[in-house]
Design an enzyme around this catalytic site. Structure first.
Site, PDB file in Angstrom:
ATOM      1  N   GLN A 294       5.790   5.750   3.526  1.00  0.00           N
ATOM      2  CA  GLN A 294       4.752   6.371   4.340  1.00  0.00           C
ATOM      3  C   GLN A 294       5.268   6.790   5.714  1.00  0.00           C
ATOM      4  O   GLN A 294       5.051   7.923   6.150  1.00  0.00           O
ATOM      5  CB  GLN A 294       3.567   5.417   4.518  1.00  0.00           C
ATOM      6  CG  GLN A 294       2.413   6.019   5.324  1.00  0.00           C
ATOM      7  CD  GLN A 294       1.346   5.009   5.684  1.00  0.00           C
ATOM      8  OE1 GLN A 294       1.544   3.805   5.548  1.00  0.00           O
ATOM      9  NE2 GLN A 294       0.219   5.480   6.152  1.00  0.00           N
TER      10      GLN A 294
ATOM     11  N   ILE B 221      16.015   4.342  -2.713  1.00  0.00           N
ATOM     12  CA  ILE B 221      16.389   3.510  -3.847  1.00  0.00           C
ATOM     13  C   ILE B 221      16.105   4.285  -5.133  1.00  0.00           C
ATOM     14  O   ILE B 221      15.214   5.140  -5.151  1.00  0.00           O
ATOM     15  CB  ILE B 221      15.627   2.160  -3.859  1.00  0.00           C
ATOM     16  CG1 ILE B 221      14.113   2.390  -3.870  1.00  0.00           C
ATOM     17  CG2 ILE B 221      16.046   1.301  -2.679  1.00  0.00           C
ATOM     18  CD1 ILE B 221      13.299   1.132  -4.027  1.00  0.00           C
TER      19      ILE B 221
ATOM     20  N   TYR C  29       3.774 -11.358   4.422  1.00  0.00           N
ATOM     21  CA  TYR C  29       4.087 -10.171   5.223  1.00  0.00           C
ATOM     22  C   TYR C  29       4.331 -10.566   6.675  1.00  0.00           C
ATOM     23  O   TYR C  29       5.332 -10.184   7.287  1.00  0.00           O
ATOM     24  CB  TYR C  29       2.930  -9.180   5.123  1.00  0.00           C
ATOM     25  CG  TYR C  29       3.094  -7.921   5.941  1.00  0.00           C
ATOM     26  CD1 TYR C  29       3.979  -6.915   5.553  1.00  0.00           C
ATOM     27  CD2 TYR C  29       2.343  -7.718   7.098  1.00  0.00           C
ATOM     28  CE1 TYR C  29       4.108  -5.759   6.293  1.00  0.00           C
ATOM     29  CE2 TYR C  29       2.461  -6.560   7.839  1.00  0.00           C
ATOM     30  CZ  TYR C  29       3.348  -5.580   7.435  1.00  0.00           C
ATOM     31  OH  TYR C  29       3.488  -4.429   8.171  1.00  0.00           O
TER      32      TYR C  29
END
Length: 318
Positions: free
Chosen positions: A12, A35, A143
Site C-alpha cells: 500500500q 517477493i 503487530y
C-alpha cells in the site's frame, strides 16, 4: 540519497513511495524490491529497475545492494495489524528477523535504513491524548510488539554500529491509489469507496473511537523528508511521531456528507479491530518531528476528503 532500494514496493505505501522517489531521484536510481507472487506491474515495473528482495534472505538483499550500489534502504516489509494477529509467527519472521537481515547488510555495505513504526507501537497504558514522543509502550498485539522491537533494534544498530537508521510512526494511512490490506484503520479508506459508489457503509469501528490518520501524500512527504534531514539536528531517530488529523467514524462520515448528502452509514463493530483501536492513541504529539526536521502536514480532514472523493470518482468512473 543517490541509489535507493524499496523493499515491499508493491504494498500500500511502498507502491506509491517508489513512484515518488523516482520522481525525486530519477527512475534508474530507485529499485523496486518485491517477493515472488507480488511482482510489480504497470508503471511501477516499467518506470525503473525491479529485483527480488525478500527480507528473509539476507544474502539476496546484499546482492541487490551491491549490484545497484544502494546507499539507502526503505524497508516496508511487514504484516498489517489485523493480519499479524492471525499470523503472529510470520509477523515476527518478516518484521524482526527480516529487519535483522537488512540491518546486517546495511552495516556491512554502509547503507541508511528507514523502517517505519506505527501508532500500533503504543498500548492501553500509554497516554492517549497528545501521546508524547517518549512514553511507555506496552502493546498487546503482535503487530505492536514487532513495531516496538523494530524501534529498539534500529536504535541499537545506530548506537552500536553507526548505521544511519531513521523512522516515523505512521498513523492510519489513507489513499485512493492502493486498496488497504488488513489494517485496523482500513475503514477510513473503505468509507470513501462506498460513498463514491453510492452505497451504504457499514463501519466496523464504533462511534467515538478517535485515531490518528494521515493522507498518503503527507505520509510519503514525511518518509522522504526524514531521510533527507540534517543528522546533526536529530535528537531522536526511531521513531518520530507524525500527526496530521485525528477523527472518529462519525467525523469522517460528516465530512463526506457535505459532498454526498445522501450517503448513509451504520455500525457493525468488529471486536478484534475495536480492541486494537482502543489500545492506540487518540492523537499523537509530533512536536519533536516539527522541531528536529521541520515536519508539517499539508492535508487536514476537509482537504483530504475533497481530494479523495474527486480522485476516486475518476478512478471508479463515477
Amino acid at each position: 540519497m543517490k541509489n535507493i532500494l524499496v523493499i515491499g514496493s508493491t504494498g500500500q505505501i511502498g507502491s506509491e513511495l517508489t513512484r515518488e522517489l523516482r520522481k525525486n531521484y530519477g527512475n534508474d536510481h530507485v529499485v523496486a524490491g518485491y517477493i515472488p507472487g507480488a511482482e510489480p506491474k504497470g508503471e511501477l515495473l516499467e518506470s525503473g529497475p525491479a529485483e527480488i528482495a525478500d527480507v528473509t534472505n539476507g544474502a539476496g538483499i546484499a546482492e541487490v545492494v551491491k549490484k545497484y550500489n544502494i546507499d539507502t534502504i526503505y524497508n516496508l516489509a511487514a504484516l498489517l495489524s489485523v493480519v499479524a494477529e492471525s499470523k503472529p509467527r510470520l509477523a515476527w519472521k518478516i518484521g524482526i528477523d527480516g529487519l535483522w537481515n537488512i540491518l546486517e547488510v546495511a552495516r556491512e555495505e554502509k547503507c541508511a535504513v528507514f523502517t517505519p513504526s506505527s501508532i500500533g507501537s503504543f498500548g492501553m497504558s500509554t497516554p492517549h491524548d497528545m501521546t508524547p514522543q517518549d512514553t511507555i509502550q506496552r502493546p498487546r498485539t503482535m503487530y505492536g510488539v514487532t513495531k516496538v522491537t523494530t524501534e529498539l533494534l534500529s536504535d541499537y544498530y545506530f548506537s552500536k554500529y553507526g548505521v544511519d537508521t531513521r523512522a516515523v510512526r505512521y498513523p492510519g494511512v489513507i489513499s485512493y491509489v492502493t486498496p488497504p490490506g488488513g489494517g485496523t484503520t482500513d475503514y477510513a479508506v473503505d468509507i470513501y469507496y462506498y460513498a463514491v459508489r453510492g452505497e451504504k457503509f457499514t463501519c466496523p469501528i464504533k462511534q467515538g473511537t478517535l485515531m490518528d490518520m494521515i493522507y498518503m501524500p503527507d505520509a510519503l512527504k514525511a518518509s522522504i523528508m526524514l531521510m533527507e534531514a540534517d543528522p546533526t539536528r536529530l535528537v531522536h531517530r526511531n521513531a518520530f511521531n507524525i500527526a496530521s488529523m485525528s477523527f472518529a467514524p462519525e467525523t469522517v462520515f460528516a465530512a463526506i456528507k457535505k459532498h454526498k448528502p445522501d450517503f448513509e452509514m451504520t455500525y457493525d463493530v468488529d471486536p478484534l479491530k475495536q480492541g486494537i483501536a482502543d489500545s492506540w492513541p487518540d492523537m499523537m504529539d509530533d512536536s519533536c518531528a516539527r522541531n528536529e526536521w521541520d515536519w508539517k502536514p499539508t492535508y487536514d480532514l476537509e482537504s483530504m476528503t475533497k481530494d479523495m472523493l474527486e480522485k476516486l470518482a475518476v478512478k471508479l468512473g463515477k
